[in-house]
Design a protein around this motif. Structure first.
Motif, short mmCIF file in Angstrom:
data_model
loop_
_atom_site.label_atom_id
_atom_site.label_comp_id
_atom_site.label_asym_id
_atom_site.label_seq_id
_atom_site.Cartn_x
_atom_site.Cartn_y
_atom_site.Cartn_z
N THR A 93 46.08 -21.38 35.26
CA THR A 93 45.46 -20.08 35.02
C THR A 93 44.77 -19.51 36.26
O THR A 93 44.37 -18.36 36.27
N GLY A 94 44.58 -20.32 37.31
CA GLY A 94 43.94 -19.84 38.53
C GLY A 94 43.69 -20.97 39.50
O GLY A 94 43.73 -22.14 39.13
N THR A 95 43.45 -20.61 40.76
CA THR A 95 43.18 -21.62 41.78
C THR A 95 42.00 -21.20 42.65
O THR A 95 41.67 -20.01 42.75
N ALA A 96 41.38 -22.19 43.26
CA ALA A 96 40.30 -21.96 44.22
C ALA A 96 40.38 -23.07 45.26
O ALA A 96 41.00 -24.11 45.04
N VAL A 97 39.74 -22.85 46.39
CA VAL A 97 39.69 -23.85 47.47
C VAL A 97 38.24 -24.00 47.88
O VAL A 97 37.49 -23.02 47.96
N LEU A 98 37.84 -25.24 48.15
CA LEU A 98 36.47 -25.52 48.61
C LEU A 98 36.55 -26.43 49.82
O LEU A 98 37.17 -27.49 49.77
N SER A 99 35.95 -26.01 50.91
CA SER A 99 35.87 -26.83 52.11
C SER A 99 34.54 -27.56 52.09
O SER A 99 33.48 -26.96 52.25
N ALA A 100 34.59 -28.86 51.85
CA ALA A 100 33.38 -29.67 51.72
C ALA A 100 33.05 -30.38 53.03
O ALA A 100 33.94 -30.73 53.80
N ARG B 237 41.50 -28.55 46.65
CA ARG B 237 42.27 -27.52 45.95
C ARG B 237 41.97 -27.67 44.46
O ARG B 237 42.15 -28.75 43.91
N ILE B 238 41.51 -26.60 43.84
CA ILE B 238 41.09 -26.63 42.44
C ILE B 238 42.04 -25.75 41.65
O ILE B 238 42.11 -24.54 41.89
N ILE C 100 34.72 -21.78 39.25
CA ILE C 100 36.01 -22.18 38.69
C ILE C 100 36.70 -20.92 38.17
O ILE C 100 36.09 -20.13 37.45
N PRO C 101 37.96 -20.69 38.57
CA PRO C 101 38.66 -19.50 38.09
C PRO C 101 38.65 -19.43 36.56
O PRO C 101 39.06 -20.38 35.89
N ALA C 102 38.16 -18.32 36.01
CA ALA C 102 37.97 -18.22 34.56
C ALA C 102 39.10 -17.48 33.84
O ALA C 102 39.13 -17.46 32.62
N ALA C 103 40.03 -16.89 34.59
CA ALA C 103 41.13 -16.16 33.95
C ALA C 103 41.90 -17.09 33.03
O ALA C 103 42.18 -18.24 33.38
N GLY C 104 42.22 -16.63 31.85
CA GLY C 104 43.00 -17.43 30.92
C GLY C 104 42.22 -18.49 30.16
O GLY C 104 42.79 -19.31 29.48
N THR C 105 40.90 -18.51 30.32
CA THR C 105 40.02 -19.46 29.64
C THR C 105 40.48 -20.91 29.83
O THR C 105 40.92 -21.58 28.89
N PRO C 106 40.39 -21.43 31.04
CA PRO C 106 40.85 -22.80 31.29
C PRO C 106 39.98 -23.85 30.60
O PRO C 106 38.80 -23.62 30.34
N THR C 107 40.59 -24.98 30.30
CA THR C 107 39.87 -26.10 29.69
C THR C 107 39.93 -27.35 30.56
O THR C 107 39.21 -28.31 30.30
N GLN C 108 40.77 -27.33 31.59
CA GLN C 108 40.92 -28.48 32.47
C GLN C 108 41.09 -28.02 33.91
O GLN C 108 41.44 -26.87 34.18
N LEU C 109 40.86 -28.96 34.82
CA LEU C 109 41.10 -28.73 36.24
C LEU C 109 41.98 -29.84 36.78
O LEU C 109 41.90 -30.98 36.34
N ILE C 110 42.79 -29.48 37.76
CA ILE C 110 43.41 -30.48 38.62
C ILE C 110 42.72 -30.29 39.96
O ILE C 110 42.80 -29.22 40.56
N VAL C 111 42.00 -31.31 40.40
CA VAL C 111 41.32 -31.26 41.69
C VAL C 111 42.07 -32.19 42.64
O VAL C 111 42.25 -33.37 42.33
N THR C 112 42.51 -31.64 43.75
CA THR C 112 43.22 -32.42 44.76
C THR C 112 42.45 -32.36 46.06
O THR C 112 42.14 -31.28 46.55
N ASN C 113 42.11 -33.52 46.59
CA ASN C 113 41.44 -33.61 47.88
C ASN C 113 42.52 -33.70 48.95
O ASN C 113 43.23 -34.70 49.03
N LEU C 114 42.66 -32.66 49.76
CA LEU C 114 43.65 -32.65 50.82
C LEU C 114 43.18 -33.38 52.07
O LEU C 114 43.91 -33.47 53.05
#
Length: 96
Positions: free
Chosen positions: A9-16, A91-92, A25-39
Motif C-alpha cells: 500500500t506504500g513505501t518509505a525510506v529511512l537513513s539511520a 526500506r519500509i 508509516i505510509p497510511a494509504a490503504g490502511t496497512p496492517t503490516q510492514l516489510i522492513v528491509t535493512n539495505l
C-alpha cells in the motif's frame, strides 16, 4: 503452506545512523503490516509507535543487513531507527 496475499500500500525510506530518526508509516490503504528491509551496511535497531517515538540501541529490535522482517503494525503510525554509529538504509513497505 501458502502465505496469504500481501498487498503493498506504500513505501518509505529511512537513513539511520547514531542519532534516532523517525519516519511516518505510509497510511494509504490502511496497512496492517510492514516489510522492513535493512539495505545496510550496519545493523539497525527500530521501534514502532507514534510521532514522539525514539529508538535506542538498548530498546530497539535489531534488524541485520539484507534480512527482511515482516512486522504487524498494531496501530503504530511511525517507525524510528538508530545504529551504533555507522549508516543503515531501511526500506519500509506497508501492506495489508
Amino acid at each position: 503452506m501458502a502465505l496469504p496475499d500481501f498487498v503493498l500500500t506504500g513505501t518509505a525510506v529511512l537513513s539511520a545512523n547514531g542519532v534516532s530518526k523517525t519516519v511516518v508509516i505510509p497510511a494509504a490503504g490502511t496497512p496492517t503490516q510492514l516489510i522492513v528491509t535493512n539495505l545496510g551496511p550496519a545493523t539497525a535497531f527500530f521501534v514502532l509507535g507514534n510521532s514522539s517515538i525514539q529508538a535506542t540501541v538498548a530498546t530497539g529490535h535489531a534488524i541485520v543487513p539484507n534480512e527482511p522482517m515482516v512486522i504487524n503494525l498494531n496501530g503504530a503510525t511511525n517507525l524510528s531507527a538508530i545504529t551504533t554509529g555507522d549508516n543503515a538504509l531501511l526500506r519500509i513497505s506497508a501492506a495489508k
